[in-house]
Motif scaffolding. Sequence first.
Motif, PDB file in Angstrom:
ATOM      1  N   ALA A 147       0.770  -1.164  -0.055  1.00  0.00           N
ATOM      2  CA  ALA A 147       0.064  -0.048  -0.131  1.00  0.00           C
ATOM      3  C   ALA A 147       0.806   1.429   0.099  1.00  0.00           C
ATOM      4  O   ALA A 147       0.356   2.325  -0.384  1.00  0.00           O
ATOM      5  N   GLY A 148       2.251   0.904   0.359  1.00  0.00           N
ATOM      6  CA  GLY A 148       3.140   2.302   0.147  1.00  0.00           C
ATOM      7  C   GLY A 148       3.673   2.253  -0.955  1.00  0.00           C
ATOM      8  O   GLY A 148       4.502   3.416  -1.255  1.00  0.00           O
ATOM      9  N   MET A 149       3.303   1.537  -2.142  1.00  0.00           N
ATOM     10  CA  MET A 149       3.849   1.449  -3.360  1.00  0.00           C
ATOM     11  C   MET A 149       2.879   1.696  -4.475  1.00  0.00           C
ATOM     12  O   MET A 149       3.215   2.126  -5.501  1.00  0.00           O
ATOM     13  N   VAL A 150       1.649   1.426  -4.253  1.00  0.00           N
ATOM     14  CA  VAL A 150       0.663   1.400  -5.216  1.00  0.00           C
ATOM     15  C   VAL A 150      -0.636   1.948  -4.578  1.00  0.00           C
ATOM     16  O   VAL A 150      -0.687   1.699  -3.436  1.00  0.00           O
ATOM     17  N   GLY A 151      -1.135   2.517  -5.461  1.00  0.00           N
ATOM     18  CA  GLY A 151      -2.473   3.142  -4.946  1.00  0.00           C
ATOM     19  C   GLY A 151      -3.582   2.009  -4.791  1.00  0.00           C
ATOM     20  O   GLY A 151      -3.913   1.194  -5.646  1.00  0.00           O
ATOM     21  N   LEU A 152      -4.397   2.051  -3.754  1.00  0.00           N
ATOM     22  CA  LEU A 152      -5.282   0.944  -3.682  1.00  0.00           C
ATOM     23  C   LEU A 152      -6.588   1.670  -2.931  1.00  0.00           C
ATOM     24  O   LEU A 152      -6.673   2.247  -1.926  1.00  0.00           O
ATOM     25  N   ASN A 185      16.740  -2.083   4.378  1.00  0.00           N
ATOM     26  CA  ASN A 185      15.866  -2.422   3.517  1.00  0.00           C
ATOM     27  C   ASN A 185      14.407  -2.487   4.109  1.00  0.00           C
ATOM     28  O   ASN A 185      14.278  -2.293   5.258  1.00  0.00           O
ATOM     29  N   ALA A 186      13.643  -2.598   3.383  1.00  0.00           N
ATOM     30  CA  ALA A 186      12.163  -2.963   3.747  1.00  0.00           C
ATOM     31  C   ALA A 186      11.527  -3.882   2.783  1.00  0.00           C
ATOM     32  O   ALA A 186      11.865  -4.324   1.916  1.00  0.00           O
ATOM     33  N   VAL A 187      10.500  -4.545   3.605  1.00  0.00           N
ATOM     34  CA  VAL A 187       9.563  -5.610   3.044  1.00  0.00           C
ATOM     35  C   VAL A 187       7.964  -5.054   2.888  1.00  0.00           C
ATOM     36  O   VAL A 187       7.449  -4.281   3.620  1.00  0.00           O
ATOM     37  N   CYS A 188       7.629  -5.302   1.809  1.00  0.00           N
ATOM     38  CA  CYS A 188       6.289  -4.830   1.493  1.00  0.00           C
ATOM     39  C   CYS A 188       5.225  -5.749   1.077  1.00  0.00           C
ATOM     40  O   CYS A 188       4.966  -6.095  -0.052  1.00  0.00           O
ATOM     41  N   PRO A 189       4.488  -6.319   2.000  1.00  0.00           N
ATOM     42  CA  PRO A 189       3.657  -7.513   1.709  1.00  0.00           C
ATOM     43  C   PRO A 189       2.253  -6.827   1.338  1.00  0.00           C
ATOM     44  O   PRO A 189       1.753  -5.576   1.328  1.00  0.00           O
ATOM     45  N   GLY A 190       1.579  -7.794   0.715  1.00  0.00           N
ATOM     46  CA  GLY A 190       0.103  -7.768   0.338  1.00  0.00           C
ATOM     47  C   GLY A 190      -0.773  -7.907   1.256  1.00  0.00           C
ATOM     48  O   GLY A 190      -0.420  -7.392   2.471  1.00  0.00           O
ATOM     49  N   VAL A 191      -1.773  -8.665   1.189  1.00  0.00           N
ATOM     50  CA  VAL A 191      -2.752  -9.070   2.161  1.00  0.00           C
ATOM     51  C   VAL A 191      -2.461 -10.260   2.918  1.00  0.00           C
ATOM     52  O   VAL A 191      -2.170 -11.312   2.186  1.00  0.00           O
ATOM     53  N   VAL A 192      -1.977 -10.286   4.037  1.00  0.00           N
ATOM     54  CA  VAL A 192      -1.470 -11.196   5.154  1.00  0.00           C
ATOM     55  C   VAL A 192      -2.467 -11.757   6.134  1.00  0.00           C
ATOM     56  O   VAL A 192      -3.161 -11.194   6.609  1.00  0.00           O
ATOM     57  N   PRO A 216      -3.366 -10.797  -7.738  1.00  0.00           N
ATOM     58  CA  PRO A 216      -3.489 -11.691  -8.917  1.00  0.00           C
ATOM     59  C   PRO A 216      -3.630 -13.358  -8.838  1.00  0.00           C
ATOM     60  O   PRO A 216      -4.420 -13.820  -9.499  1.00  0.00           O
ATOM     61  N   THR A 217      -2.895 -13.724  -7.778  1.00  0.00           N
ATOM     62  CA  THR A 217      -2.727 -15.220  -7.607  1.00  0.00           C
ATOM     63  C   THR A 217      -4.138 -15.526  -6.843  1.00  0.00           C
ATOM     64  O   THR A 217      -4.545 -16.881  -7.023  1.00  0.00           O
ATOM     65  N   HIS A 244      16.451  -1.318  -0.745  1.00  0.00           N
ATOM     66  CA  HIS A 244      15.490  -2.189  -1.560  1.00  0.00           C
ATOM     67  C   HIS A 244      14.161  -2.275  -0.836  1.00  0.00           C
ATOM     68  O   HIS A 244      14.044  -2.417   0.324  1.00  0.00           O
ATOM     69  N   ALA A 245      12.972  -1.958  -1.565  1.00  0.00           N
ATOM     70  CA  ALA A 245      11.460  -2.254  -1.136  1.00  0.00           C
ATOM     71  C   ALA A 245      11.142  -3.493  -1.667  1.00  0.00           C
ATOM     72  O   ALA A 245      10.868  -3.650  -2.758  1.00  0.00           O
ATOM     73  N   MET A 246      11.145  -4.709  -0.843  1.00  0.00           N
ATOM     74  CA  MET A 246      10.873  -6.029  -1.518  1.00  0.00           C
ATOM     75  C   MET A 246       9.277  -6.163  -1.670  1.00  0.00           C
ATOM     76  O   MET A 246       8.846  -6.596  -0.405  1.00  0.00           O
ATOM     77  N   PRO A 247       8.823  -6.423  -2.523  1.00  0.00           N
ATOM     78  CA  PRO A 247       7.079  -6.735  -2.512  1.00  0.00           C
ATOM     79  C   PRO A 247       7.040  -8.358  -2.336  1.00  0.00           C
ATOM     80  O   PRO A 247       7.776  -9.005  -3.047  1.00  0.00           O
ATOM     81  N   ILE A 248       6.209  -8.625  -1.337  1.00  0.00           N
ATOM     82  CA  ILE A 248       5.846  -9.966  -1.050  1.00  0.00           C
ATOM     83  C   ILE A 248       4.371  -9.879  -1.299  1.00  0.00           C
ATOM     84  O   ILE A 248       3.637  -9.767  -0.460  1.00  0.00           O
ATOM     85  N   ASP A 249       3.785  -9.724  -2.454  1.00  0.00           N
ATOM     86  CA  ASP A 249       2.395  -9.225  -2.572  1.00  0.00           C
ATOM     87  C   ASP A 249       1.641  -9.970  -3.652  1.00  0.00           C
ATOM     88  O   ASP A 249       0.522  -9.581  -4.040  1.00  0.00           O
ATOM     89  N   ALA A 250       2.064 -11.252  -3.897  1.00  0.00           N
ATOM     90  CA  ALA A 250       1.517 -12.238  -4.877  1.00  0.00           C
ATOM     91  C   ALA A 250       0.928 -11.415  -5.898  1.00  0.00           C
ATOM     92  O   ALA A 250      -0.376 -11.567  -6.782  1.00  0.00           O
ATOM     93  N   GLY A 251       1.852 -10.522  -6.736  1.00  0.00           N
ATOM     94  CA  GLY A 251       1.665  -9.879  -8.009  1.00  0.00           C
ATOM     95  C   GLY A 251       0.684  -8.689  -7.855  1.00  0.00           C
ATOM     96  O   GLY A 251       0.509  -7.999  -8.998  1.00  0.00           O
ATOM     97  N   MET A 252       0.469  -8.225  -6.610  1.00  0.00           N
ATOM     98  CA  MET A 252      -0.483  -6.822  -6.883  1.00  0.00           C
ATOM     99  C   MET A 252       0.353  -5.811  -7.562  1.00  0.00           C
ATOM    100  O   MET A 252      -0.351  -4.876  -8.220  1.00  0.00           O
ATOM    101  N   ALA A 253       1.637  -5.514  -7.164  1.00  0.00           N
ATOM    102  CA  ALA A 253       2.553  -4.385  -7.840  1.00  0.00           C
ATOM    103  C   ALA A 253       2.459  -4.492  -9.350  1.00  0.00           C
ATOM    104  O   ALA A 253       2.742  -3.491 -10.010  1.00  0.00           O
ATOM    105  N   ALA A 254       2.443  -5.727 -10.059  1.00  0.00           N
ATOM    106  CA  ALA A 254       2.445  -5.907 -11.375  1.00  0.00           C
ATOM    107  C   ALA A 254       1.210  -5.477 -11.994  1.00  0.00           C
ATOM    108  O   ALA A 254       1.262  -5.552 -13.311  1.00  0.00           O
ATOM    109  N   GLY A 255       0.235  -5.268 -11.292  1.00  0.00           N
ATOM    110  CA  GLY A 255      -1.033  -5.000 -11.945  1.00  0.00           C
ATOM    111  C   GLY A 255      -1.341  -3.710 -12.444  1.00  0.00           C
ATOM    112  O   GLY A 255      -0.584  -2.928 -12.221  1.00  0.00           O
TER     113      GLY A 255
END
Length: 255
Positions: A147-152, A185-192, A216-217, A244-255
Motif C-alpha cells: 500500500a506504500g507502493m501502489v494506490g489501493l 531494506n524494507a519488505v512490502c507485503p500484500g494482504v496477509v 492476482p493469484t 530495496h523495498a521488496m514486494p511480497i504481494d502475490a503480484g499486486m504491484a505488477a497489475g
Amino acid sequence: MVDSSLAGKSALITGAAQGIGAAIAELFAARGAKVVVADINAEGGEETAGKIVKDGGEAQFVRTDVTSAADLDAAVKATVDAYGRLDIAINNAGIEEQGSALHEITEEAWDKLVSVNLKGVWLSMKAEITQMLGQGGGTIVNMASIAGMVGLPLGIADYSAAKGGVVALTRTAAIEYVKNGIRINAVCPGVVRTSLLDNAIKTGMFTEPEAAALHPTGVLIDPEDVAEAFLYLASDAAKHVTGHAMPIDAGMAAG
C-alpha cells in the motif's frame, strides 16, 4: 542440513507479540539468532519469547512502545547488554487502518496511525543506527506495505501515506549509512493472514474472498511467507542488497 544462517547474530524485533512479527522472531531463532522480542503487548511478547525458549532458542521480552524514544533506547540497550551487540533490527510494529475515505479520516486517527507506523520506524532507526555506528555496522529491515507502493481504493489513505513514508525513509537512510556498513531494506507485503486482517473483515472493510481477490493469484499470504523475506534481507545472502523495498504481494504491484 540445519540452516544456521543467523548463528551468533543478535536481533531486535519490534511488534513481535503476534502475527508477522512473531513469525519473524520464531524463524530467526530457529536459524540461530538470539532474539529480543519488543512489543507494547506484554502478554503476547512473553508468549513469543517463551515459545522460542521452549523450542530450544534464545530469546527475551522487553516491553516497548515504539512511539517512545526512551523505550526504544532501552530496547537497544537490553539487546546489547544481553548479547553484546545489535546485529539485526526488524522494525515491524504497526497498527491497522480504519477503512475510512480520506475526507472522513479524523485528525486524531491520522496522528495515531502515523505516530506508530512511520514515526515509530524513524525513532526505532535512530536508536538502532546510533548503536550500529558505534559497533561498526549492522542490518535493518523495516516493515512497509504494498500500500506504500501502489494506490489501493480501500479507504486506507493514512496507512498508505505512512507506509510510503517508510519506503522513502528506508531508501534515504540506506544511502546515508551505506559507507558505515549498515544495510537498510524494507519488505512490502500484500494482504496477509493476521489479526489485522481479521479485524478488517469483522469491521466490514471486505470479506475474506474479496481480500484474496486483491492478489492476482487469488490467494492470501501467510505470515511465515513474509518472515522468509525478512530472513533473506537480514542474512549475509543479501550482503549486496540495500535500499530495496521488496514486494511480497502475490503480484499486486505488477497489475
